[in-house]
Scaffold this active site. Structure first.
Site, PDB file in Angstrom:
ATOM      1  N   SER A   1       0.719  -1.403   0.008  1.00 18.97           N
ATOM      2  CA  SER A   1      -0.011  -0.017  -0.067  1.00 18.97           C
ATOM      3  C   SER A   1       0.793   1.098   0.079  1.00 18.97           C
ATOM      4  O   SER A   1       0.189   2.445   0.119  1.00 18.97           O
ATOM      5  CB  SER A   1      -1.054  -0.017   1.188  1.00 18.97           C
TER       6      SER A   1
ATOM      7  N   ASN B   1      -2.209  -2.678  13.380  1.00 19.12           N
ATOM      8  CA  ASN B   1      -3.754  -2.724  13.330  1.00 19.12           C
ATOM      9  C   ASN B   1      -4.048  -1.203  13.953  1.00 19.12           C
ATOM     10  O   ASN B   1      -4.841  -0.654  13.387  1.00 19.12           O
ATOM     11  CB  ASN B   1      -4.321  -3.794  14.079  1.00 19.12           C
TER      12      ASN B   1
ATOM     13  N   THR C   1     -41.227  24.214 -10.203  1.00 17.32           N
ATOM     14  CA  THR C   1     -41.724  22.944  -9.773  1.00 17.32           C
ATOM     15  C   THR C   1     -41.915  22.165 -10.946  1.00 17.32           C
ATOM     16  O   THR C   1     -42.273  22.551 -11.943  1.00 17.32           O
ATOM     17  CB  THR C   1     -42.831  22.743  -9.035  1.00 17.32           C
ATOM     18  N   HIS C   2     -41.459  20.754 -10.991  1.00 25.18           N
ATOM     19  CA  HIS C   2     -41.652  20.204 -12.158  1.00 25.18           C
ATOM     20  C   HIS C   2     -40.848  20.584 -13.274  1.00 25.18           C
ATOM     21  O   HIS C   2     -41.341  20.413 -14.726  1.00 25.18           O
ATOM     22  CB  HIS C   2     -42.724  19.672 -12.486  1.00 25.18           C
TER      23      HIS C   2
ATOM     24  N   SER D   1     -16.414  25.298 -27.524  1.00 22.37           N
ATOM     25  CA  SER D   1     -16.311  24.109 -28.280  1.00 22.37           C
ATOM     26  C   SER D   1     -15.216  24.206 -29.350  1.00 22.37           C
ATOM     27  O   SER D   1     -14.907  25.021 -29.985  1.00 22.37           O
ATOM     28  CB  SER D   1     -17.646  23.994 -28.986  1.00 22.37           C
TER      29      SER D   1
ATOM     30  N   LYS E   1     -19.828  28.418 -29.166  1.00 22.99           N
ATOM     31  CA  LYS E   1     -20.643  27.711 -27.904  1.00 22.99           C
ATOM     32  C   LYS E   1     -19.626  28.120 -26.828  1.00 22.99           C
ATOM     33  O   LYS E   1     -18.517  28.584 -26.681  1.00 22.99           O
ATOM     34  CB  LYS E   1     -20.502  26.334 -28.155  1.00 22.99           C
TER      35      LYS E   1
ATOM     36  N   ASN F   1     -19.310  26.077 -23.012  1.00 22.02           N
ATOM     37  CA  ASN F   1     -19.976  25.006 -22.279  1.00 22.02           C
ATOM     38  C   ASN F   1     -19.636  25.140 -20.986  1.00 22.02           C
ATOM     39  O   ASN F   1     -18.517  25.392 -20.505  1.00 22.02           O
ATOM     40  CB  ASN F   1     -19.228  23.607 -22.921  1.00 22.02           C
TER      41      ASN F   1
ATOM     42  N   GLU G   1     -20.604  20.789 -15.336  1.00 27.39           N
ATOM     43  CA  GLU G   1     -20.660  19.352 -15.453  1.00 27.39           C
ATOM     44  C   GLU G   1     -20.001  18.206 -14.882  1.00 27.39           C
ATOM     45  O   GLU G   1     -20.431  17.148 -14.433  1.00 27.39           O
ATOM     46  CB  GLU G   1     -20.530  19.363 -17.204  1.00 27.39           C
TER      47      GLU G   1
ATOM     48  N   TYR H   1      -9.361  -6.796  12.930  1.00 23.57           N
ATOM     49  CA  TYR H   1      -8.783  -6.457  11.792  1.00 23.57           C
ATOM     50  C   TYR H   1      -8.692  -7.501  10.619  1.00 23.57           C
ATOM     51  O   TYR H   1      -8.371  -8.549  10.936  1.00 23.57           O
ATOM     52  CB  TYR H   1      -7.362  -5.836  11.910  1.00 23.57           C
TER      53      TYR H   1
ATOM     54  N   GLN I   1      -7.760  -2.887   4.138  1.00 23.16           N
ATOM     55  CA  GLN I   1      -6.888  -1.674   3.430  1.00 23.16           C
ATOM     56  C   GLN I   1      -7.639  -1.181   2.328  1.00 23.16           C
ATOM     57  O   GLN I   1      -7.100  -0.207   1.912  1.00 23.16           O
ATOM     58  CB  GLN I   1      -5.563  -2.521   3.116  1.00 23.16           C
TER      59      GLN I   1
HETATM   60  C1  LIG Z   1       1.490  -8.163   2.820  1.00 28.37           C
HETATM   61  O1  LIG Z   1       1.620  -6.823   3.682  1.00 28.37           O
HETATM   62  C2  LIG Z   1       1.716  -7.070   4.948  1.00 28.37           C
HETATM   63  C3  LIG Z   1       1.817  -5.629   5.532  1.00 28.37           C
HETATM   64  O2  LIG Z   1       0.638  -4.923   5.319  1.00 28.37           O
HETATM   65  C4  LIG Z   1       2.957  -7.798   5.246  1.00 28.37           C
HETATM   66  O3  LIG Z   1       3.007  -7.955   6.777  1.00 28.37           O
HETATM   67  C5  LIG Z   1       2.778  -9.124   4.602  1.00 28.37           C
HETATM   68  O4  LIG Z   1       3.964  -9.785   4.575  1.00 28.37           O
HETATM   69  C6  LIG Z   1       2.654  -8.897   3.028  1.00 28.37           C
HETATM   70  N1  LIG Z   1       2.139 -10.200   2.491  1.00 28.37           N
HETATM   71  C7  LIG Z   1       2.611 -10.790   1.351  1.00 28.37           C
HETATM   72  C8  LIG Z   1       2.237 -11.924   0.820  1.00 28.37           C
HETATM   73  O5  LIG Z   1       3.628  -9.956   0.637  1.00 28.37           O
END
Ligand SMILES: *[C@@H]1O[C@H](CO)[C@@H](O)[C@H](O)[C@H]1NC(C)=O
Length: 466
Positions: A31, A120, A165-166, A287, A293, A295, A300, A327, A332
């Protein structure tokens, strides 16, 4: 993951990788490429946690000072854009910061940072701090937008236009009344936002992986240091809870629904057929093909982005449905919708502000769109004031409309004799019923479109801004 007895590369059932790791799984799992925006919160949370561990006697004061010094170094690297993410190693912001801390102060002391702490509680602490700060900024943008609403409503209070209205012409209203119809909905969004912030801003640190902290951590001290308003009181709930994200997404979805309707009205009002408003060049686009035009792209986009905001909410609620306690890695999936939602909503409010602050109104077009039939209710009300029951007056007024349609004479130009022939209770003062400004001024009960009622709404709105 080839089993021990088999040579690498000859998995029994075939497979897309050999050895211990699937490179796609590593990427799928990590992540860092989105949660790195939490670097600062992660560092502040770690410092507060280490300080509390020092107080509890789990690490020494010297060790704490080393940890703090190292983390401040890491922070500076992020801020200078010099932090180097190690692919495949720094799977998330927490491991990245801790890995770098170890390089700066040595693994011996850095290894003590995480004592008694779980990822966590750490991740959810970072998210709550980040979201709290972002929502406070959004609160500022919303207040700024509402100040523009109030200022325009005050300055342009004499503009009278059709109310619909409407999407059919209904009764004359003040432009300011229209502005405030949305303004007060956005002000309710502001009230809700402030409530959401108070629930986002609670401290999960000290919850551990799920069962709590074993070293007598002073959680109140952490709460204070990190600027939280209070504690999360159950450690299992503390690591499970993403309601603070869901609630933000729900809040933003409703706000974007208001934005979308507001934008749609302005798109209609900006067409040549209506011409009530004209967008500034900064918020519209020509445009590529048709030179005449202009726009309303900004509006939008505002309308369109509401769909995306609802998507964040619906998607993440689905993710959580049916998860077992505490958790699970599924959680995630809260981070990316949260990041995109906050950006979408924040940008949208600022764009809406820009559009409203710079658009020009056309009083003549508004007035020209008024039509005598919009005073049919006023004709009925006239007879009500003469003591005729409304059910009857509604019918009589309908006959005036029919007469006008049949003769092609606008209703306000029917002769006194023609009116009298429809109902003998019409008197010469009926002419006064055919006045748009008078019609608007008659709606003077609280919440109506008369000048005094609109001024009162502006006052109420301003008070809500705080
Ligand atoms: C996935 O990420 C977690 C941390 O968020 C880590 O502890 C874990 O080893 C990772 N697993 C793999 C399969 O890469």
């Amino acid at each position: 993951m080839a089993s021990g007895s088999k040579p690498e590369g000859s998995m029994l059932w075939g497979g897309r990788f050999t050895g211990g790791l699937d490179p796609l799984m590593v990427k799928y799992n990590e992540s860092i490429y989105f949660d790195r925006v939490l670097y600062k919160q992660d560092i502040l949370g770690s410092i507060a946690f280490a300080r509390a561990n020092a107080k509890a006697g789990i690490i020494s004061q010297d060790e704490f000072q080393e940890i703090e010094r190292g983390l401040r170094e890491v922070e500076k690297e992020w801020e200078a854009g010099k932090f180097v993410i190690v692919p495949g190693v720094d799977e998330d912001i927490h491991t990245a910061n801790e890995r770098r801390l170890g390089e700066i102060i040595g693994k011996q002391v850095a290894g003590k940072l995480h004592t008694g702490r779980s990822r966590n509680e750490q991740v959810v602490c970072d998210m709550r701090m980040w979201l709290r700060d972002e929502l406070r900024q959004i609160e500022g943008h919303l207040v700024a937008f509402l100040r523009v609403v109030a200022a325009r409503a005050e300055q342009e209070i004499d503009l009278v236009m059709p109310g619909y209205t409407h999407l059919q012409r209904a009764q004359p209203i003040r432009w300011s009344h229209w502005l405030l119809s949305y303004g007060l909905a956005f002000a309710a969004d502001l009230e809700r936002l402030r409530e959401v912030i108070s629930r986002v801003n609670r401290n999960p640190l000290g919850c551990g992986a799920l069962a709590g902290n074993p070293f007598g951590l002073d959680r109140d001290m952490i709460t204070k240091e990190l600027g939280f308003d209070g504690l999360l009181w159950n450690s299992m709930g503390g690591v499970a809870d993403r309601d603070f994200v869901t609630e933000t997404l729900q809040w933003g979805s409703m706000l974007m629904q208001h934005v979308s309707r507001w934008a749609e009205d302005l798109i209609i009002y900006s067409t040549a057929e209506f011409g009530f408003v004209r967008l500034a060049d900064a918020y519209s686009t020509g445009s590529s093909l048709m030179p005449q035009k202009k726009n309303p792209d900004s509006l939008e986009l505002l309308r369109g982005k509401s769909g995306r905001a609802f998507g964040h909410m619906a998607g993440f609620m689905m993710t959580q449905k049916g998860l077992p306690s505490t958790y699970n890695k599924d959680l995630q999936e809260s981070v990316e919708p949260m990041l995109d939602h906050v950006k979408t909503v924040s940008d949208s409010i600022q764009i809406a502000n820009g559009v409203l602050a710079t658009l020009t109104t056309n009083a003549d077009k508004m007035r020209a769109a008024l039509d005598p039939f919009m005073l049919a209710t006023d004709v009925a009300d006239y007879l009500v004031r003469k003591g005729v029951p409304f059910r009857e007056t509604h019918h009589i007024s309908g006959r005036c409309v029919a007469k006008s349609e049949e003769t092609g004479i606008p209703m306000n130009e029917l002769s006194y004799e023609q009116m009298k022939a429809i109902d003998p209770r019409f008197e010469e003062d009926i002419a006064e019923a055919f006045n748009y400004d008078t019609s608007v001024e008659r709606r003077s009960a609280k919440g109506g479109t008369s000048k005094s009622s609109v001024m009162e709404q502006i006052k109420v709105l301003k008070e809500m801004l705080g």
